[in-house]
Design a protein around this motif. Structure first.
Motif: not given
Length: 238
Positions: A26-28, A31-33, A70-72, A94-96
């Motif tokens: 879901m977080f992948d 991630a983009g926005r 940490a997400g992005t 995806g976040m990394l």
């Protein structure tokens, strides 16, 4: 750090069913926005929450700090502002990748099984990520495992507004306005329905403080931000 309350031990309350692989996927997808969406949904308050988290940690220059979920890595960059060696850790690849341009060390890892040695960091921070973990108390114990004695844990998480009328308005915002706003700015609006439900199901300040105690953290205390919309919990490794 002003003290908003003291911990009382309590049992873990059942929450949403959170399968790690599904939550990571879901977080992948968002991630983009993700950073833009967070800023819009918080009305720009997210930057102040990050500063308050760094100040609550109080890490000295040269200390090693692990930023879990940490997400992005925008939160990791904030932690590194004081000369701290901050490491971003997240289970969403995806976040990394979305935060690849941020010049901090990054490692893929699950909050319940961190890829670090025992007592290898001086502090741990997790911001808006603990409620997405399948077993929060197990994660809190894992944070203790990797922290040196005397080290600090700071949990920054959505919480329960302390004033009843505001709490009612806030809950209405979560379940109605938040998904609607997410549809306008997020790369995966449906995910924010889950996020709103996870915030509503999350325990209030005293119960979360009890979880930290249950996981072995001492001197547990908390401070409310934005009227209790967010709470900072802090504990020390015995």
């Amino acid at each position: 750090m002003a003290i908003g309350g003291r911990a009382e031990a309590t049992g873990v309350r059942a929450g949403l069913d959170k399968r790690p692989a599904e939550v990571a996927a879901m977080f992948d997808r968002v991630a983009g926005r993700y950073d833009l969406t967070n800023t819009v949904l918080s009305g720009g308050l997210d930057a102040g929450w990050r500063r308050a988290t760094r100040e609550a940690l109080g890490a000295r220059p040269g200390a090693t700090v692990l930023d879990v979920a940490a997400g992005t890595a925008v939160s990791t960059v904030e932690l590194a502002a004081d000369g701290v060696h901050a490491i971003a850790c997240d289970f969403s690849q995806g976040m990394l990748w979305a935060g690849a341009s941020r010049d901090v060390p990054k490692v893929a890892g699950d909050a319940m099984a961190l890829p670090l040695a025992d007592e290898s960091v001086d502090g741990v921070v997790i911001s808006f990520g603990l409620r997405n973990v399948a077993d929060p108390v197990a994660a809190l114990r894992e944070f203790s495992r990797v922290t040196r004695p005397g080290g600090t844990l700071v949990v920054c998480e959505f919480s329960s507004p302390v004033w009843g009328p505001f709490r009612t308005v806030y809950t209405e915002y979560l379940m109605r306005a938040l998904p609607a706003i997410a549809r306008a700015v997020s790369s995966n609006p449906e995910a924010y329905v889950y996020l709103a439900e996870s915030i509503r199901a999350w325990p209030a300040q005293a119960e979360l403080a009890g979880w930290l105690q249950q996981a072995g953290w001492s001197g547990v205390e908390w401070r409310d931000l934005t009227g209790g919309v967010v709470a900072l919990h802090r504990g020390t490794k015995r």
